[in-house]
Scaffold this motif. Structure first.
Motif, short mmCIF file in Angstrom:
data_model
loop_
_atom_site.label_atom_id
_atom_site.label_comp_id
_atom_site.label_asym_id
_atom_site.label_seq_id
_atom_site.Cartn_x
_atom_site.Cartn_y
_atom_site.Cartn_z
N ALA A 166 0.84 -1.20 0.00
CA ALA A 166 0.00 0.00 0.00
C ALA A 166 0.87 1.25 0.00
N ALA A 167 1.94 1.24 0.80
CA ALA A 167 2.85 2.38 0.83
C ALA A 167 3.54 2.55 -0.52
N ALA A 168 3.97 1.45 -1.13
CA ALA A 168 4.63 1.54 -2.43
C ALA A 168 3.72 2.15 -3.48
N ALA A 169 2.46 1.70 -3.51
CA ALA A 169 1.52 2.19 -4.52
C ALA A 169 1.18 3.66 -4.34
N ARG A 170 1.11 4.10 -3.08
CA ARG A 170 0.68 5.47 -2.82
C ARG A 170 1.83 6.48 -2.85
N LEU A 171 2.99 6.06 -2.35
CA LEU A 171 4.11 7.00 -2.27
C LEU A 171 4.87 7.13 -3.59
N PHE A 172 4.76 6.12 -4.45
CA PHE A 172 5.51 6.13 -5.71
C PHE A 172 4.55 5.92 -6.88
N PRO A 173 3.95 6.98 -7.35
CA PRO A 173 2.88 6.88 -8.35
C PRO A 173 3.36 6.32 -9.69
N GLN A 174 4.66 6.36 -9.96
CA GLN A 174 5.18 5.80 -11.21
C GLN A 174 5.70 4.38 -11.03
N LEU A 175 5.30 3.76 -9.95
CA LEU A 175 5.78 2.42 -9.62
C LEU A 175 5.54 1.45 -10.79
N ARG A 176 6.59 0.71 -11.11
CA ARG A 176 6.52 -0.30 -12.19
C ARG A 176 6.70 -1.71 -11.64
N ILE A 177 7.59 -1.86 -10.64
CA ILE A 177 7.89 -3.17 -10.07
C ILE A 177 8.02 -3.03 -8.55
N ALA A 178 7.39 -3.95 -7.83
CA ALA A 178 7.57 -4.05 -6.38
C ALA A 178 8.17 -5.42 -6.07
N LEU A 179 9.17 -5.43 -5.20
CA LEU A 179 9.84 -6.67 -4.82
C LEU A 179 9.69 -6.89 -3.32
N ILE A 180 9.83 -8.16 -2.90
CA ILE A 180 9.83 -8.50 -1.49
C ILE A 180 11.11 -9.25 -1.15
N VAL A 181 11.74 -8.86 -0.06
CA VAL A 181 12.79 -9.66 0.55
C VAL A 181 12.54 -9.63 2.06
N ASP A 182 12.56 -10.79 2.69
CA ASP A 182 12.25 -10.86 4.12
C ASP A 182 13.45 -10.47 4.96
N ASP A 183 13.19 -10.21 6.25
CA ASP A 183 14.25 -9.67 7.12
C ASP A 183 15.23 -10.72 7.62
N ASP A 184 15.07 -11.98 7.21
CA ASP A 184 16.09 -12.99 7.52
C ASP A 184 16.84 -13.40 6.25
N GLU A 185 16.75 -12.57 5.22
CA GLU A 185 17.38 -12.87 3.93
C GLU A 185 18.33 -11.75 3.52
N ALA A 186 19.32 -12.12 2.72
CA ALA A 186 20.23 -11.15 2.12
C ALA A 186 20.23 -11.40 0.62
N ALA A 187 20.01 -10.35 -0.15
CA ALA A 187 19.93 -10.47 -1.61
C ALA A 187 21.32 -10.42 -2.23
N GLU A 188 21.51 -11.19 -3.29
CA GLU A 188 22.76 -11.12 -4.02
C GLU A 188 22.85 -9.79 -4.77
N PRO A 189 24.07 -9.32 -5.11
CA PRO A 189 24.24 -7.97 -5.66
C PRO A 189 23.42 -7.67 -6.91
N GLY A 190 23.15 -8.67 -7.72
CA GLY A 190 22.37 -8.43 -8.94
C GLY A 190 20.92 -8.82 -8.83
N TRP A 191 20.41 -8.89 -7.60
CA TRP A 191 19.07 -9.42 -7.36
C TRP A 191 17.97 -8.60 -8.03
N ILE A 192 17.95 -7.30 -7.81
CA ILE A 192 16.90 -6.46 -8.42
C ILE A 192 17.01 -6.50 -9.94
N ALA A 193 18.22 -6.35 -10.45
CA ALA A 193 18.42 -6.33 -11.90
C ALA A 193 17.99 -7.66 -12.53
N ALA A 194 18.26 -8.78 -11.85
CA ALA A 194 17.90 -10.09 -12.40
C ALA A 194 16.39 -10.26 -12.45
N HIS A 195 15.69 -9.88 -11.38
CA HIS A 195 14.23 -9.97 -11.39
C HIS A 195 13.64 -9.07 -12.49
#
Length: 331
Positions: free
Chosen positions: A107-136
Motif C-alpha cells: 500500500a505504501a509503495a503504490a501510494r508513495l511512488f505513483p510511477q511504480l513499475r515493479i515491487a519486490l519482497i525480501v524478508d528480514d532474515d534474507e540477504a539479496a545477491e548484488p544483482g538481485w533487483i536487476a535479475a528480477h
C-alpha cells in the motif's frame, strides 16, 4: 523523475509513516518491501545487501516495522534512512501478522511512488545477491510474465545440518529459469505494479497472518485472474535458518502446516468436494511415495514429507492449521 512532498500521499488506516530519507525521489519505478519483526541484527544484514545492489535502475526501500510497541527493527535501521544512506521510508503496520505487514508495504509503495513499475519482497532474515533487483527486472521482461520468484538459499546456523538443504521445506521448488505455473512463497518475488492495481486491497488475506499461506492464496488468485509467473534462478537470496528450524518438531509442524494450507487454498478455488477428493487421493498415494522418496534421497526425514503433507491436508479439511507465526520465538 519528479520529487513530491512525502506526506502528500496519505497512507491507509493502520499504516504510519515514521521515517523518510531526505530528498526521496517519489518518481522511482522500483520499490523493495522489507517486512521486519524483532530481528534488528538480521534486518540490517538485509538492508546492507540492498545497498550493494548492482546494475539496477534507481529504487526505494520500504521497511515495514510490524512490532508497533518494540520497534527494534525501526530503531536499528533509522540512521540508514535518516542519513540518506538508503533511499526510502520506514512505515509501521499497526496490525500484527505477516500478511498485514506485506499489505502495509505494498500500500505504501503504490501510494508513495505513483510511477511504480515493479515491487519486490525480501524478508528480514534474507540477504539479496548484488544483482538481485536487476535479475528480477530482466526476467519479468525476458519471460513476458507478471510475477517472478527466485531461490531462497538456506544458510544454516548449525553447519552440521547443511544436508537438510535437500529437504522440500528448504529446497527451491524449481531449478531452471523460465515460465512456471504458479508460485507459493513470497519470500523472494518481484511483482509488476499492474498486478497490485488490478487485485483488490488488501492484497494478502489477513486470515493467514499467523499460519502463513497468504502468499500461496494470493498467487492462486493471481493465476485465476490471468497473471503469468516465472522463475529466475539468478535472483537469489540467502536465508538464515536458525537451529530451532532444523529440529524434527519444527520441520514436522511446517510440513503438516503446508499440507493444511494447500487444502484451504485449493478449497477457495475449487470448492470442498474437489478438494476433499484430492486430499483422499494424496492420502492413499502418500505411503508408497514416501518410501520411494526415502530410498532415493537416503533420508527417512525427506521420505516422511509426503506422509506429512497428506496428513496435513486431512487436518485442513477439519480446519486444523498450525499457527507457527503466532509465537515469534517458535517460527
Amino acid at each position: 523523475m519528479t520529487q513530491a512532498p512525502l506526506l502528500s500521499a496519505p497512507l491507509p488506516p493502520g499504516v504510519l509513516l515514521e521515517v523518510a530519507s531526505p530528498g526521496l525521489d517519489q518518481g522511482v519505478e522500483i520499490a523493495v518491501v522489507v517486512p521486519t519483526f524483532r530481528r534488528p541484527a538480521l534486518v540490517l544484514r538485509t538492508l546492507a545487501s540492498l545497498r550493494m545492489q548492482e546494475g539496477s535502475s534507481p529504487f526505494a526501500v520500504i521497511l515495514v516495522e510490524n512490532d508497533e510497541e518494540g520497534r527494534a527493527g525501526l530503531d536499528a535501521a533509522r540512521p540508514l534512512f535518516e542519513s540518506g544512506a538508503l533511499p526510502g521510508t520506514i512505515v509501521v503496520a499497526q496490525a500484527r501478522g505477516n500478511c498485514a505487514a506485506y499489505n502495509a508495504g505494498f500500500a505504501a509503495a503504490a501510494r508513495l511512488f505513483p510511477q511504480l513499475r515493479i515491487a519486490l519482497i525480501v524478508d528480514d532474515d534474507e540477504a539479496a545477491e548484488p544483482g538481485w533487483i536487476a535479475a528480477h527486472s530482466a526476467a519479468l521482461d525476458r519471460l513476458g510474465v507478471d510475477i517472478t520468484g527466485g531461490p531462497q538459499i538456506p544458510v544454516f546456523e548449525d553447519e552440521s545440518k547443511r544436508a537438510l538443504a535437500a529437504h522440500p521445506v528448504f529446497r527451491a521448488p524449481f531449478e531452471a529459469s523460465g515460465p512456471i505455473g504458479v508460485l507459493v512463497s513470497s519470500g523472494n518475488v518481484a511483482i509488476r505494479a499492474d498486478v497490485l492495481r488490478r487485485m483488490s486491497e488488501p492484497l494478502f488475506d489477513t486470515r493467514f497472518d499467523f499460519t502463513g499461506g497468504g502468499d500461496a492464496d494470493l498467487f492462486s488468485r493471481c493465476r485465476e485472474a490471468g497473471f503469468r509467473f516465472g522463475w529466475c534462478r539468478e535472483a537469489a537470496v540467502h536465508e538464515i535458518v536458525p537451529a530451532r528450524r532444523t529440529e524434527f518438531s519444527w520441520i514436522n509442524a511446517r510440513a503438516l502446516r503446508n499440507g493444511a494450507l494447500s487444502t484451504l487454498v485449493q478449497r477457495g478455488r475449487d470448492g470442498r468436494a474437489r478438494t476433499l477428493a484430492k486430499s483422499l487421493a494424496l492420502a492413499l498415494a502418500a505411503p508408497p511415495r514416501s518410501v520411494i522418496a526415502a530410498l532415493r534421497s537416503r533420508s527417512a526425514l525427506i521420505g516422511l514429507y509426503h506422509l506429512q503433507i497428506a496428513i496435513g491436508r486431512l487436518q485442513g479439511e477439519f480446519g486444523r492449521v498450525g499457527e507457527q507465526y503466532r509465537k515469534p520465538e517458535s517460527n
